[in-house]
Motif scaffolding. Sequence first.
Motif, PDB file in Angstrom:
ATOM      1  N   VAL A  95       0.845  -1.194   0.000  1.00 47.38           N
ATOM      2  CA  VAL A  95       0.000   0.000   0.000  1.00 47.38           C
ATOM      3  C   VAL A  95       0.882   1.245   0.000  1.00 47.38           C
ATOM      4  O   VAL A  95       1.827   1.349   0.784  1.00 47.38           O
ATOM      5  CB  VAL A  95      -0.949   0.004   1.223  1.00 47.38           C
ATOM      6  CG1 VAL A  95      -1.674   1.327   1.354  1.00 47.38           C
ATOM      7  CG2 VAL A  95      -1.939  -1.149   1.125  1.00 47.38           C
ATOM      8  N   GLY A  96       0.604   2.166  -0.923  1.00 45.42           N
ATOM      9  CA  GLY A  96       1.337   3.423  -1.009  1.00 45.42           C
ATOM     10  C   GLY A  96       2.563   3.390  -1.905  1.00 45.42           C
ATOM     11  O   GLY A  96       3.167   4.419  -2.165  1.00 45.42           O
ATOM     12  N   GLU A  97       2.949   2.213  -2.394  1.00 45.52           N
ATOM     13  CA  GLU A  97       4.103   2.103  -3.279  1.00 45.52           C
ATOM     14  C   GLU A  97       3.633   1.851  -4.708  1.00 45.52           C
ATOM     15  O   GLU A  97       2.554   1.312  -4.925  1.00 45.52           O
ATOM     16  CB  GLU A  97       5.048   1.000  -2.805  1.00 45.52           C
ATOM     17  CG  GLU A  97       5.675   1.338  -1.454  1.00 45.52           C
ATOM     18  CD  GLU A  97       6.763   0.364  -1.048  1.00 45.52           C
ATOM     19  OE1 GLU A  97       7.168  -0.484  -1.872  1.00 45.52           O
ATOM     20  OE2 GLU A  97       7.216   0.455   0.105  1.00 45.52           O
ATOM     21  N   THR A  98       4.455   2.231  -5.683  1.00 45.08           N
ATOM     22  CA  THR A  98       4.045   2.115  -7.085  1.00 45.08           C
ATOM     23  C   THR A  98       4.404   0.769  -7.719  1.00 45.08           C
ATOM     24  O   THR A  98       3.793   0.393  -8.705  1.00 45.08           O
ATOM     25  CB  THR A  98       4.672   3.247  -7.928  1.00 45.08           C
ATOM     26  OG1 THR A  98       6.096   3.194  -7.769  1.00 45.08           O
ATOM     27  CG2 THR A  98       4.154   4.598  -7.497  1.00 45.08           C
ATOM     28  N   ASN A  99       5.391   0.056  -7.196  1.00 41.50           N
ATOM     29  CA  ASN A  99       5.778  -1.240  -7.775  1.00 41.50           C
ATOM     30  C   ASN A  99       4.664  -2.247  -7.573  1.00 41.50           C
ATOM     31  O   ASN A  99       4.172  -2.433  -6.460  1.00 41.50           O
ATOM     32  CB  ASN A  99       7.053  -1.768  -7.131  1.00 41.50           C
ATOM     33  CG  ASN A  99       8.268  -0.979  -7.530  1.00 41.50           C
ATOM     34  OD1 ASN A  99       8.247  -0.254  -8.523  1.00 41.50           O
ATOM     35  ND2 ASN A  99       9.337  -1.094  -6.766  1.00 41.50           N
ATOM     36  N   LYS A 100       4.277  -2.920  -8.648  1.00 41.23           N
ATOM     37  CA  LYS A 100       3.222  -3.936  -8.616  1.00 41.23           C
ATOM     38  C   LYS A 100       3.752  -5.218  -9.240  1.00 41.23           C
ATOM     39  O   LYS A 100       4.616  -5.197 -10.112  1.00 41.23           O
ATOM     40  CB  LYS A 100       1.982  -3.482  -9.389  1.00 41.23           C
ATOM     41  CG  LYS A 100       1.402  -2.150  -8.947  1.00 41.23           C
ATOM     42  CD  LYS A 100       0.804  -2.227  -7.584  1.00 41.23           C
ATOM     43  CE  LYS A 100       0.215  -0.868  -7.198  1.00 41.23           C
ATOM     44  NZ  LYS A 100       0.048  -0.703  -5.802  1.00 41.23           N
ATOM     45  N   SER A 101       3.223  -6.331  -8.800  1.00 44.29           N
ATOM     46  CA  SER A 101       3.544  -7.642  -9.363  1.00 44.29           C
ATOM     47  C   SER A 101       2.242  -8.335  -9.735  1.00 44.29           C
ATOM     48  O   SER A 101       1.169  -7.912  -9.325  1.00 44.29           O
ATOM     49  CB  SER A 101       4.314  -8.483  -8.344  1.00 44.29           C
ATOM     50  OG  SER A 101       5.532  -7.867  -8.016  1.00 44.29           O
ATOM     51  N   LEU A 102       2.356  -9.403 -10.512  1.00 42.73           N
ATOM     52  CA  LEU A 102       1.176 -10.165 -10.929  1.00 42.73           C
ATOM     53  C   LEU A 102       1.254 -11.584 -10.381  1.00 42.73           C
ATOM     54  O   LEU A 102       2.338 -12.121 -10.178  1.00 42.73           O
ATOM     55  CB  LEU A 102       1.082 -10.226 -12.457  1.00 42.73           C
ATOM     56  CG  LEU A 102       0.865  -8.911 -13.178  1.00 42.73           C
ATOM     57  CD1 LEU A 102       0.929  -9.123 -14.689  1.00 42.73           C
ATOM     58  CD2 LEU A 102      -0.474  -8.303 -12.801  1.00 42.73           C
ATOM     59  N   GLY A 103       0.084 -12.179 -10.162  1.00 42.43           N
ATOM     60  CA  GLY A 103       0.012 -13.555  -9.707  1.00 42.43           C
ATOM     61  C   GLY A 103      -1.269 -14.200 -10.191  1.00 42.43           C
ATOM     62  O   GLY A 103      -2.154 -13.526 -10.727  1.00 42.43           O
ATOM     63  N   THR A 104      -1.356 -15.499 -10.004  1.00 37.18           N
ATOM     64  CA  THR A 104      -2.548 -16.253 -10.381  1.00 37.18           C
ATOM     65  C   THR A 104      -2.948 -17.161  -9.233  1.00 37.18           C
ATOM     66  O   THR A 104      -2.095 -17.790  -8.612  1.00 37.18           O
ATOM     67  CB  THR A 104      -2.278 -17.115 -11.633  1.00 37.18           C
ATOM     68  OG1 THR A 104      -1.875 -16.266 -12.693  1.00 37.18           O
ATOM     69  CG2 THR A 104      -3.507 -17.896 -12.049  1.00 37.18           C
ATOM     70  N   VAL A 105      -4.259 -17.226  -8.966  1.00 39.73           N
ATOM     71  CA  VAL A 105      -4.802 -18.109  -7.941  1.00 39.73           C
ATOM     72  C   VAL A 105      -5.593 -19.198  -8.654  1.00 39.73           C
ATOM     73  O   VAL A 105      -6.381 -18.918  -9.553  1.00 39.73           O
ATOM     74  CB  VAL A 105      -5.743 -17.334  -6.984  1.00 39.73           C
ATOM     75  CG1 VAL A 105      -6.477 -18.278  -6.061  1.00 39.73           C
ATOM     76  CG2 VAL A 105      -4.964 -16.312  -6.189  1.00 39.73           C
ATOM     77  N   LEU A 106      -5.352 -20.459  -8.246  1.00 45.44           N
ATOM     78  CA  LEU A 106      -6.097 -21.594  -8.780  1.00 45.44           C
ATOM     79  C   LEU A 106      -6.909 -22.216  -7.657  1.00 45.44           C
ATOM     80  O   LEU A 106      -6.365 -22.530  -6.604  1.00 45.44           O
ATOM     81  CB  LEU A 106      -5.128 -22.650  -9.343  1.00 45.44           C
ATOM     82  CG  LEU A 106      -4.192 -22.179 -10.451  1.00 45.44           C
ATOM     83  CD1 LEU A 106      -3.191 -23.273 -10.781  1.00 45.44           C
ATOM     84  CD2 LEU A 106      -4.987 -21.792 -11.667  1.00 45.44           C
ATOM     85  N   LYS A 107      -8.198 -22.396  -7.869  1.00 39.42           N
ATOM     86  CA  LYS A 107      -9.066 -23.002  -6.873  1.00 39.42           C
ATOM     87  C   LYS A 107      -8.822 -24.506  -6.864  1.00 39.42           C
ATOM     88  O   LYS A 107      -8.843 -25.152  -7.907  1.00 39.42           O
ATOM     89  CB  LYS A 107     -10.524 -22.715  -7.208  1.00 39.42           C
ATOM     90  CG  LYS A 107     -11.485 -23.193  -6.168  1.00 39.42           C
ATOM     91  CD  LYS A 107     -12.888 -22.781  -6.525  1.00 39.42           C
ATOM     92  CE  LYS A 107     -13.858 -23.196  -5.457  1.00 39.42           C
ATOM     93  NZ  LYS A 107     -15.235 -22.775  -5.787  1.00 39.42           N
ATOM     94  N   ILE A 108      -8.576 -25.082  -5.664  1.00 37.03           N
ATOM     95  CA  ILE A 108      -8.300 -26.505  -5.583  1.00 37.03           C
ATOM     96  C   ILE A 108      -9.428 -27.294  -4.925  1.00 37.03           C
ATOM     97  O   ILE A 108      -9.415 -28.501  -4.923  1.00 37.03           O
ATOM     98  CB  ILE A 108      -6.960 -26.798  -4.881  1.00 37.03           C
ATOM     99  CG1 ILE A 108      -6.914 -26.198  -3.491  1.00 37.03           C
ATOM    100  CG2 ILE A 108      -5.820 -26.291  -5.734  1.00 37.03           C
ATOM    101  CD1 ILE A 108      -5.676 -26.567  -2.696  1.00 37.03           C
ATOM    102  N   LYS A 109     -10.413 -26.630  -4.348  1.00 38.90           N
ATOM    103  CA  LYS A 109     -11.556 -27.336  -3.751  1.00 38.90           C
ATOM    104  C   LYS A 109     -12.827 -26.759  -4.260  1.00 38.90           C
ATOM    105  O   LYS A 109     -13.009 -25.638  -4.476  1.00 38.90           O
ATOM    106  CB  LYS A 109     -11.527 -27.230  -2.233  1.00 38.90           C
ATOM    107  CG  LYS A 109     -10.525 -28.155  -1.614  1.00 38.90           C
ATOM    108  CD  LYS A 109     -10.719 -28.183  -0.136  1.00 38.90           C
ATOM    109  CE  LYS A 109      -9.750 -29.149   0.509  1.00 38.90           C
ATOM    110  NZ  LYS A 109      -9.899 -29.243   1.914  1.00 38.90           N
TER     111      LYS A 109
END
Length: 88
Positions: A74-88
């Motif tokens: 929060v408050g910083e400009t650097n962003k990353s990407l990720g992926t969530v996979l539902k397992i149940k």
Amino acid sequence: MINNEEKTTTFVRYDNIEIDFYEGKSDTSSVRWINDCEYIVKKLNPRNIAEEKSIHMKIRTTTDSSYTFEYGIVGETNKSLGTVLKIK
């Protein structure tokens, strides 16, 4: 990817609590939804100054069994990407 190695975290979410499991350790965070696609995660028991910082999560795309998200401190400009996979 961390140091060119794929890392995986498993988490379970109950209302406004998220429990993360990473490399044999668990951690609990609060979850505060801003809107249907954005929320703030904050560790309940931070172990250092870096863990005290809240993380802003923004869901970018969804499917029936996954979603792609953008995240950053929060408050910083650097962003990353990720992926969530539902397992149940």
